[in-house]
Design an enzyme around this catalytic site. Structure first.
Site, PDB file in Angstrom:
ATOM      1  N   SER A 172       0.828  -1.201   0.000  1.00 19.62           N
ATOM      2  CA  SER A 172       0.000   0.000   0.000  1.00 19.62           C
ATOM      3  C   SER A 172       0.872   1.266   0.000  1.00 19.62           C
ATOM      4  O   SER A 172       1.635   1.471  -0.949  1.00 19.62           O
ATOM      5  CB  SER A 172      -0.944  -0.060   1.201  1.00 19.62           C
ATOM      6  OG  SER A 172      -1.967   0.873   1.045  1.00 19.62           O
ATOM      7  N   HIS A 215      -7.560  -5.835   0.844  1.00 19.58           N
ATOM      8  CA  HIS A 215      -6.333  -5.041   1.032  1.00 19.58           C
ATOM      9  C   HIS A 215      -5.456  -5.563   2.170  1.00 19.58           C
ATOM     10  O   HIS A 215      -4.358  -5.075   2.371  1.00 19.58           O
ATOM     11  CB  HIS A 215      -6.731  -3.590   1.336  1.00 19.58           C
ATOM     12  CG  HIS A 215      -5.610  -2.585   1.257  1.00 19.58           C
ATOM     13  ND1 HIS A 215      -4.949  -2.311   0.078  1.00 19.58           N
ATOM     14  CD2 HIS A 215      -5.015  -1.802   2.197  1.00 19.58           C
ATOM     15  CE1 HIS A 215      -4.014  -1.393   0.295  1.00 19.58           C
ATOM     16  NE2 HIS A 215      -4.035  -1.081   1.582  1.00 19.58           N
ATOM     17  N   ASP A 231     -10.208  -5.189  -3.153  1.00 21.09           N
ATOM     18  CA  ASP A 231      -9.501  -4.242  -2.282  1.00 21.09           C
ATOM     19  C   ASP A 231     -10.388  -3.017  -2.085  1.00 21.09           C
ATOM     20  O   ASP A 231     -10.804  -2.375  -3.060  1.00 21.09           O
ATOM     21  CB  ASP A 231      -8.178  -3.849  -2.971  1.00 21.09           C
ATOM     22  CG  ASP A 231      -7.270  -3.019  -2.096  1.00 21.09           C
ATOM     23  OD1 ASP A 231      -7.771  -2.120  -1.401  1.00 21.09           O
ATOM     24  OD2 ASP A 231      -6.057  -3.274  -2.120  1.00 21.09           O
TER      25      ASP A 231
HETATM   26  N1  LIG Z   1      -8.656   0.510   8.331  1.00 26.80           N
HETATM   27  C1  LIG Z   1      -7.525   1.359   8.520  1.00 26.80           C
HETATM   28  C2  LIG Z   1      -7.053   1.876   7.184  1.00 26.80           C
HETATM   29  C3  LIG Z   1      -5.615   1.735   7.088  1.00 26.80           C
HETATM   30  C4  LIG Z   1      -5.204   0.423   6.489  1.00 26.80           C
HETATM   31  O1  LIG Z   1      -5.991  -0.361   5.976  1.00 26.80           O
HETATM   32  N2  LIG Z   1      -3.917   0.207   6.554  1.00 26.80           N
HETATM   33  C5  LIG Z   1      -3.366  -0.938   5.893  1.00 26.80           C
HETATM   34  C6  LIG Z   1      -2.202  -0.446   5.082  1.00 26.80           C
HETATM   35  S1  LIG Z   1      -2.677   0.864   3.996  1.00 26.80           S
HETATM   36  C7  LIG Z   1      -2.866  -1.938   6.878  1.00 26.80           C
HETATM   37  O2  LIG Z   1      -2.083  -2.775   6.513  1.00 26.80           O
HETATM   38  N3  LIG Z   1      -3.295  -1.851   8.135  1.00 26.80           N
HETATM   39  C8  LIG Z   1      -2.769  -2.661   9.215  1.00 26.80           C
HETATM   40  C9  LIG Z   1      -3.137  -4.080   9.236  1.00 26.80           C
HETATM   41  O3  LIG Z   1      -3.936  -4.573   8.412  1.00 26.80           O
HETATM   42  O4  LIG Z   1      -2.624  -4.759  10.128  1.00 26.80           O
HETATM   43  C10 LIG Z   1      -7.884   2.525   9.388  1.00 26.80           C
HETATM   44  O5  LIG Z   1      -8.861   3.201   9.064  1.00 26.80           O
HETATM   45  O6  LIG Z   1      -7.161   2.749  10.361  1.00 26.80           O
END
Ligand SMILES: N[C@@H](CCC(=O)N[C@@H](CS)C(=O)NCC(=O)O)C(=O)O
Length: 284
Positions: free
Chosen positions: A154, A263, A231
């Site tokens: 990402s 995603h 995604d």
């Molecule tokens: N759902 C998150 C959006 C951010 C998100 O999805 N981040 C992704 C990378 S862009 C991620 O890998 N999050 C951490 C995870 O899944 O452990 C929020 O609103 O805080």
């Protein structure tokens, strides 16, 4: 000559025949203590220098996320490769509002150097991941100098593509999961422009993978990119733009679209084995 070892070991665990180290060090670029996680395979523990893949995580993540959730360690161990995982932003920069949103400030460094106050003093993840961190880990760990791969997810996928396209001679292999292909064109990037770049959109020329390709900055290897078709951020990731820019630039790109995948790191861990193989083929 080797400088003083700046790393403080916070935790160390045997893992997959090698070791995972959680470390901190004072970063010159960030002007703050920074955290980093490193996996060293058995071969490195035995004293041989091995190539490293730098892994860049996405929004809201830390130096732990990629190593814990992607399953990259198992496959890095199989290939005898090290992994280096930086944090996603400076911590404790004390900029007003830096903790207010998930997509700006803490956890959202975008692997760029901010040019405008109050961000410019510490938000320098661009120079940190491009130069400071690789040089430090190659000096102080059994990691081969100048033989490197980079991958990310990402925001980190964007970072990986930008780092490798920006300095192809320094990074032999590159891959990405669900990268933000053209941050300057979407709302995440607009927030960065307004805050970190003080409204100067032209700064993106160094960091936007599609703009780099359009400017003729290519990589001699193949860019391996995986993208889930369910995604939730697909419209802001724009894999089709990356495809067009790569085609126009004559850049070799393997873009794989996966029906039903979202995603998350469940998607990342489903295809991580192919990415480690891609890097191993280019680095070993
Ligand atoms: N759902 C998150 C959006 C951010 C998100 O999805 N981040 C992704 C990378 S862009 C991620 O890998 N999050 C951490 C995870 O899944 O452990 C929020 O609103 O805080």
């Amino acid at each position: 000559m080797m400088g003083r070892n700046p790393f403080t070991l916070i935790e160390r665990h045997p893992c997959c025949g090698g070791e995972v180290h959680f470390l901190s060090h004072q970063s010159q670029e960030l002007g703050l203590p920074a955290r980093v996680s490193i996996f060293l395979p058995a071969k490195a523990l035995a004293g041989d220098r091995v190539p490293a893949i730098h892994v860049l995580a996405g929004l809201t993540c830390t130096q732990e996320t990629f190593l814990i959730k992607s399953n990259a360690i198992r496959h890095a161990a199989d290939h005898g490769l090290a992994l280096v995982a930086p944090d996603t932003s400076p911590r404790g920069a004390d900029v007003a509002g830096e903790d207010d949103a998930y997509d700006l400030g803490t956890g959202a460094g975008y692997y760029v150097d901010a040019t405008t106050d109050p961000w410019a003093a510490h938000y320098r993840m661009g120079s940190y991941v491009r130069r400071e961190l690789p040089a430090l880990v190659e000096e102080h760990f059994p990691i081969m100098a100048g033989r490197r791969g980079i991958m990310g997810h990402s925001m980190g996928g964007m970072g990986a593509l930008a780092v490798a396209l920006g300095d192809a001679g320094a990074w032999q292999t590159v891959s990405a999961f669900a990268p933000i292909s053209s941050p300057s064109q979407v709302d995440w990037g607009h927030k960065v422009t307004d805050a970190y770049f003080g409204g100067h959109e032209a700064e993106w020329a160094q960091y936007d993978p599609c703009l780099l390709l359009e400017a003729g900055m290519t990589h001699p290897g193949t860019l391996l990119v995986d993208q889930g078709l369910d995604d939730e951020f697909l419209s802001r990731l724009q894999p089709e733009r990356l495809e067009q820019a790569a085609k126009a630039a004559g850049q070799s790109l393997t873009l794989r679209r996966h029906e039903g995948y979202d995603h998350s790191y469940w998607f990342v861990q489903s295809f991580i084995q192919d990415h480690l193989k891609h890097h191993a083929e280019g680095l070993l």
